[in-house]
Scaffold this motif. Structure first.
Motif, PDB file in Angstrom:
ATOM      1  N   VAL A   1      36.353  45.114  45.643  1.00 13.09           N
ATOM      2  CA  VAL A   1      36.956  43.794  45.432  1.00 13.09           C
ATOM      3  C   VAL A   1      37.834  43.421  46.618  1.00 13.09           C
ATOM      4  O   VAL A   1      37.801  42.290  47.121  1.00 13.09           O
ATOM      5  N   SER A   2      38.608  44.388  47.094  1.00  8.96           N
ATOM      6  CA  SER A   2      39.477  44.141  48.247  1.00  8.96           C
ATOM      7  C   SER A   2      38.656  43.858  49.497  1.00  8.96           C
ATOM      8  O   SER A   2      38.956  42.927  50.259  1.00  8.96           O
TER       9      SER A   2
ATOM     10  N   LEU B   1      38.414  39.272  47.483  1.00 10.37           N
ATOM     11  CA  LEU B   1      38.500  38.595  46.193  1.00 10.37           C
ATOM     12  C   LEU B   1      39.680  39.119  45.392  1.00 10.37           C
ATOM     13  O   LEU B   1      40.244  40.178  45.687  1.00 10.37           O
ATOM     14  N   SER B   2      40.048  38.377  44.364  1.00 12.81           N
ATOM     15  CA  SER B   2      41.061  38.852  43.436  1.00 12.81           C
ATOM     16  C   SER B   2      40.379  39.522  42.242  1.00 12.81           C
ATOM     17  O   SER B   2      39.229  39.222  41.915  1.00 12.81           O
ATOM     18  N   ARG B   3      41.094  40.421  41.573  1.00  9.09           N
ATOM     19  CA  ARG B   3      40.530  41.083  40.395  1.00  9.09           C
ATOM     20  C   ARG B   3      40.163  40.067  39.323  1.00  9.09           C
ATOM     21  O   ARG B   3      39.184  40.248  38.604  1.00  9.09           O
ATOM     22  N   SER B   4      40.953  39.013  39.224  1.00 10.50           N
ATOM     23  CA  SER B   4      40.721  38.024  38.169  1.00 10.50           C
ATOM     24  C   SER B   4      39.421  37.254  38.363  1.00 10.50           C
ATOM     25  O   SER B   4      38.937  36.601  37.437  1.00 10.50           O
ATOM     26  N   SER B   5      38.835  37.340  39.563  1.00  7.00           N
ATOM     27  CA  SER B   5      37.578  36.625  39.806  1.00  7.00           C
ATOM     28  C   SER B   5      36.365  37.378  39.263  1.00  7.00           C
ATOM     29  O   SER B   5      35.263  36.832  39.228  1.00  7.00           O
TER      30      SER B   5
END
Length: 378
Positions: free
Chosen positions: A92-93, A97-101
């Motif tokens: 994700v990093s 992106l953000s985790r919430s995506s």
């Protein structure tokens, strides 16, 4: 199933470590919600290495060794989950992106036992979904195989439904061949039921023998095997294993095809380690070709994924044994062969959260369609 709101994102993350335990494959996948056939985009894929000590413990356990204690097994379950969670967070990093995506993670875990013929049958994958959900803050779906086994199926292979959604065509009979630690086929006839089954050892045995004799974790491009000669007598003894004559549905793993199994078939013949490697490669090629001829002899095209697609010697031998069939990488159809399975577990998480069944009784032998996986809300 816990009450999780409908996904606000069409982005899912799949995680798998296969029979060879050669790394954790992680794939971020974006699905088109309303297209037919299904469309999916690999946003990013990465393979993350295991901690060497943890990998060694998992391999020994997966080959049939007993754990020292329940404490050791519980610790391995948690350590495996943390490794999977860290792979997800790193991907994700890396994608910015953000985790919430991410709507959800689909995690296969690490298989330590697969006993579909036991009484009662069972399958067991380490990697606690609670730990993954807690560490990542992302809804997690895990433990996909056991519901199918509970319903009388093998719990494997699970990719045929995903393969069918992406690669089926009414124009030709196809097969998808995954060359992971274990080989397996998905049969996609122009008309009729999708079928699937394991064919026997693929990379797991070759990797283990290569590492023992060269210190390298795998046989790059099949060069080690290509330097030896097939031992026909040894090949015949390996092929005599009764598992190969079982009809589908059938599945297997490292607990059955491991170095001790190979060593029991070795004798004092004057052969080199490279000869054994060449024989193992031929074992994979012949069991793949024989299985296809026995189940779908009029196959027009075989689409290959998994690490074995990079083994040029293996691909050449499979192609030679299937002269009337086009053998090519799934890359020719827009699917990165290294991440097809990880993408498939992202898809399985999506299906689970939508309440849709994702096993195929025609493949696994289960009594009916089942929603697979346990859901661990963030």
């Amino acid at each position: 199933m816990p009450d999780i709101p409908p996904a606000a994102s069409n982005l899912y993350l799949g995680l798998i470590s296969g029979t060879s335990a050669d790394g954790i494959d992680a794939a971020l996948v974006r699905f088109s919600e309303h297209s037919s056939p299904l469309r999916c985009e690999l946003v990013m894929g990465r393979t993350y290495p295991w901690d060497p000590a943890l990998r060694e413990e998992l391999i020994v356990l997966g080959q049939g060794a007993e754990t020292v204690s329940l404490d050791a097994l519980g610790s391995l379950d948690a350590q495996t989950a943390l490794a999977f969670a860290d792979a997800a967070l790193n991907l994700v990093s890396a994608a910015g992106l953000s985790r919430s995506s991410v709507a959800a993670i689909g995690s296969h875990g690490q298989t330590i036992r697969h006993r579909p013929h036991a009484n009662p049958p069972f399958t067991w994958q380490l990697g606690d979904g609670n730990v993954i959900a807690e560490r990542t803050g992302i809804n997690t779906v895990a433990d996909f195989r056991r519901r199918d086994v509970a319903a009388g199926g093998h719990g494997a292979p699970l990719m045929p439904a995903f393969h069918a959604a992406l690669l089926h065509t009414p124009d030709e009979n196809r097969a998808v061949l995954n060359l992971g630690g274990i080989g397996n086929f998905t049969l996609l006839p122009k008309h009729g039921d999708v079928r699937g089954f394991d064919t026997g050892p693929a990379n797991a045995l070759m990797d283990a023998w290569c590492e023992r004799h060269t210190g390298k974790p795998f046989d790059a491009a099949g060069a080690f095997a290509a330097s030896g000669r097939v031992d026909d007598a040894l090949l015949s003894r390996l092929l005599a294993d009764s598992w190969f004559s079982l009809p589908p549905p059938k599945s297997t793993g490292r607990e059955q095809f491991h170095l001790r199994w190979l060593e029991m078939q070795l004798d004092d013949s004057d052969r080199t380690p490279a000869d054994v490697q060449a024989t193992l490669l031929e074992l994979t090629a012949i069991t793949v070709a024989d299985a296809l001829r026995a189940t779908q002899p009029d196959t027009h095209r075989v689409l290959v994924c998994g690490g074995g697609v990079h083994n040029r010697a293996l691909m050449a031998r499979i192609t030679a044994r299937l002269p009337a069939t086009k053998v090519e990488s799934t890359a020719a159809h827009g699917l990165d062969p290294d991440y097809v399975e990880a993408m498939g577990f992202a898809w399985l998480a999506r299906e689970t959260l939508a309440g849709r069944p994702s096993n195929l009784p025609s493949v696994t032998g289960a009594k009916g369609l089942r929603v697979l996986g346990a859901v661990y809300p963030a």
